[in-house]
Design a protein around this motif. Structure first.
Motif, PDB file in Angstrom:
ATOM      1  N   LEU A 260       0.855  -1.175   0.000  1.00  0.00           N
ATOM      2  CA  LEU A 260       0.000   0.000   0.000  1.00  0.00           C
ATOM      3  C   LEU A 260       0.899   1.237   0.000  1.00  0.00           C
ATOM      4  CD1 LEU A 260      -2.482  -0.942   2.881  1.00  0.00           C
ATOM      5  CD2 LEU A 260      -2.816  -1.288   0.420  1.00  0.00           C
ATOM      6  N   HIS A 261       0.639   2.155  -0.899  1.00  0.00           N
ATOM      7  CA  HIS A 261       1.306   3.459  -0.917  1.00  0.00           C
ATOM      8  C   HIS A 261       0.274   4.429  -0.366  1.00  0.00           C
ATOM      9  CE1 HIS A 261       3.246   6.852  -3.546  1.00  0.00           C
ATOM     10  NE2 HIS A 261       3.528   6.998  -2.257  1.00  0.00           N
ATOM     11  N   ILE A 262       0.542   4.974   0.823  1.00  0.00           N
ATOM     12  CA  ILE A 262      -0.459   5.802   1.503  1.00  0.00           C
ATOM     13  C   ILE A 262       0.078   7.185   1.820  1.00  0.00           C
ATOM     14  CG2 ILE A 262      -1.578   3.770   2.511  1.00  0.00           C
ATOM     15  CD1 ILE A 262      -0.349   4.756   5.253  1.00  0.00           C
ATOM     16  N   HIS A 263      -0.835   8.061   2.154  1.00  0.00           N
ATOM     17  CA  HIS A 263      -0.511   9.412   2.578  1.00  0.00           C
ATOM     18  C   HIS A 263      -1.372   9.736   3.785  1.00  0.00           C
ATOM     19  CE1 HIS A 263      -1.138  13.820   2.502  1.00  0.00           C
ATOM     20  NE2 HIS A 263       0.157  13.830   2.247  1.00  0.00           N
ATOM     21  N   HIS A 264      -0.712  10.107   4.894  1.00  0.00           N
ATOM     22  CA  HIS A 264      -1.397  10.596   6.082  1.00  0.00           C
ATOM     23  C   HIS A 264      -1.182  12.108   6.134  1.00  0.00           C
ATOM     24  CE1 HIS A 264      -2.003   6.671   7.946  1.00  0.00           C
ATOM     25  NE2 HIS A 264      -0.711   6.448   8.123  1.00  0.00           N
ATOM     26  N   ALA A 265      -2.206  12.849   6.516  1.00  0.00           N
ATOM     27  CA  ALA A 265      -2.066  14.283   6.742  1.00  0.00           C
ATOM     28  C   ALA A 265      -2.707  14.631   8.080  1.00  0.00           C
ATOM     29  CB  ALA A 265      -2.718  15.075   5.616  1.00  0.00           C
ATOM     30  N   LEU A 266      -2.016  15.473   8.837  1.00  0.00           N
ATOM     31  CA  LEU A 266      -2.467  15.905  10.153  1.00  0.00           C
ATOM     32  C   LEU A 266      -3.142  17.265  10.029  1.00  0.00           C
ATOM     33  CD1 LEU A 266      -2.267  15.146  13.225  1.00  0.00           C
ATOM     34  CD2 LEU A 266      -0.257  16.640  13.292  1.00  0.00           C
ATOM     35  N   TYR A 267      -4.323  17.390  10.615  1.00  0.00           N
ATOM     36  CA  TYR A 267      -5.118  18.617  10.537  1.00  0.00           C
ATOM     37  C   TYR A 267      -5.676  18.980  11.899  1.00  0.00           C
ATOM     38  CZ  TYR A 267      -5.486  17.750   5.490  1.00  0.00           C
ATOM     39  OH  TYR A 267      -5.211  17.535   4.162  1.00  0.00           O
ATOM     40  N   ARG A 268      -6.005  20.255  12.066  1.00  0.00           N
ATOM     41  CA  ARG A 268      -6.931  20.653  13.117  1.00  0.00           C
ATOM     42  C   ARG A 268      -8.313  20.296  12.574  1.00  0.00           C
ATOM     43  NH1 ARG A 268      -3.218  24.921  12.817  1.00  0.00           N
ATOM     44  NH2 ARG A 268      -1.886  24.936  14.662  1.00  0.00           N
ATOM     45  N   PRO A 269      -9.199  19.738  13.407  1.00  0.00           N
ATOM     46  CA  PRO A 269     -10.520  19.359  12.894  1.00  0.00           C
ATOM     47  C   PRO A 269     -11.210  20.518  12.177  1.00  0.00           C
ATOM     48  CG  PRO A 269     -10.207  18.506  15.099  1.00  0.00           C
ATOM     49  CD  PRO A 269      -9.031  19.413  14.822  1.00  0.00           C
ATOM     50  N   ALA A 270     -11.846  20.207  11.075  1.00  0.00           N
ATOM     51  CA  ALA A 270     -12.623  21.151  10.255  1.00  0.00           C
ATOM     52  C   ALA A 270     -11.767  22.177   9.522  1.00  0.00           C
ATOM     53  CB  ALA A 270     -13.707  21.840  11.090  1.00  0.00           C
ATOM     54  N   GLU A 271     -10.433  22.043   9.562  1.00  0.00           N
ATOM     55  CA  GLU A 271      -9.573  22.960   8.809  1.00  0.00           C
ATOM     56  C   GLU A 271      -9.057  22.264   7.559  1.00  0.00           C
ATOM     57  OE1 GLU A 271      -6.572  25.018  11.027  1.00  0.00           O
ATOM     58  OE2 GLU A 271      -8.036  25.842  12.441  1.00  0.00           O
ATOM     59  N   ALA A 272      -8.743  23.059   6.545  1.00  0.00           N
ATOM     60  CA  ALA A 272      -8.330  22.517   5.251  1.00  0.00           C
ATOM     61  C   ALA A 272      -6.817  22.455   5.074  1.00  0.00           C
ATOM     62  CB  ALA A 272      -8.936  23.355   4.127  1.00  0.00           C
ATOM     63  N   ASP A 273      -6.062  23.224   5.850  1.00  0.00           N
ATOM     64  CA  ASP A 273      -4.606  23.247   5.690  1.00  0.00           C
ATOM     65  C   ASP A 273      -3.953  22.225   6.604  1.00  0.00           C
ATOM     66  OD1 ASP A 273      -4.725  25.291   3.799  1.00  0.00           O
ATOM     67  OD2 ASP A 273      -4.644  26.850   5.350  1.00  0.00           O
ATOM     68  N   SER A 274      -3.108  21.385   6.032  1.00  0.00           N
ATOM     69  CA  SER A 274      -2.460  20.348   6.832  1.00  0.00           C
ATOM     70  C   SER A 274      -1.320  20.933   7.661  1.00  0.00           C
ATOM     71  CB  SER A 274      -1.956  19.216   5.946  1.00  0.00           C
ATOM     72  OG  SER A 274      -0.993  19.681   5.034  1.00  0.00           O
ATOM     73  N   LEU A 275      -1.083  20.288   8.780  1.00  0.00           N
ATOM     74  CA  LEU A 275      -0.025  20.674   9.711  1.00  0.00           C
ATOM     75  C   LEU A 275       1.245  19.863   9.476  1.00  0.00           C
ATOM     76  CD1 LEU A 275      -2.369  20.585  12.820  1.00  0.00           C
ATOM     77  CD2 LEU A 275      -1.595  22.646  11.596  1.00  0.00           C
TER      78      LEU A 275
END
Length: 158
Positions: free
Chosen positions: A91-106
């Motif tokens: 599996l080639h995956i991508h995880h992105a961390l966000y503040r809930p309900a925000e569109a810009d990843s941290l």
């Protein structure tokens, strides 16, 4: 089709995860993404019962981590996971961390995971039931855009 990344993990940033600058320590980004991988395994049928039934698990072969914005103690965060590609064993995956309900990843993490036959200690094709879930997730994520951090290489411009 849902055509949205799968929310795989939610947490608050614990005080003991924070460094002397008041920011989430580097190692704990990977811990958060590791918990998201566990939740992805659950969604694909490789939860505790699935691992017992198949004798299979996932190992991480490679991981790239990009730090994009400050994350401070006490903040609520969530991981959204996208299946980028797959074959019979990987599996080639991508995880992105966000503040809930925000569109810009941290922060973002691109990873390559391998299906492992635990008894043999080597790679193996996904069990049929797991492969079916992988196919479903791939169909759900087929039209999602490739995240900007995918495929990055570390280096200095010359």
């Amino acid at each position: 089709m849902c055509n949205a990344a799968l929310t795989t993990y939610r947490t608050r940033i614990h005080a003991d995860w924070v460094d002397y600058n008041g920011h989430l320590r580097d190692a704990f980004y990977l811990l958060i993404f590791s918990h998201a991988t566990d939740a992805l395994m659950d969604a694909l049928g490789l939860n505790e019962a699935g691992r017992a039934r198949t004798g299979h698990t996932l190992y991480t072969l490679e991981c790239h981590l990009n730090f994009l914005a400050e994350v401070k103690g006490g903040e609520a965060v969530e991981v959204r996971t996208q299946l980028l590609a797959h074959d019979a064993k990987r599996l080639h995956i991508h995880h992105a961390l966000y503040r809930p309900a925000e569109a810009d990843s941290l922060a973002e993490s691109e990873q390559m995971l391998m299906n492992i036959d635990s008894a043999a200690g080597r790679s193996a094709p996904f069990d049929a039931q797991v492969a079916e879930q992988v196919q479903r997730l791939a169909a759900d994520h087929h039209e999602l855009a490739t995240p900007a951090c995918v495929g990055r290489v570390i280096g200095l411009r010359r």
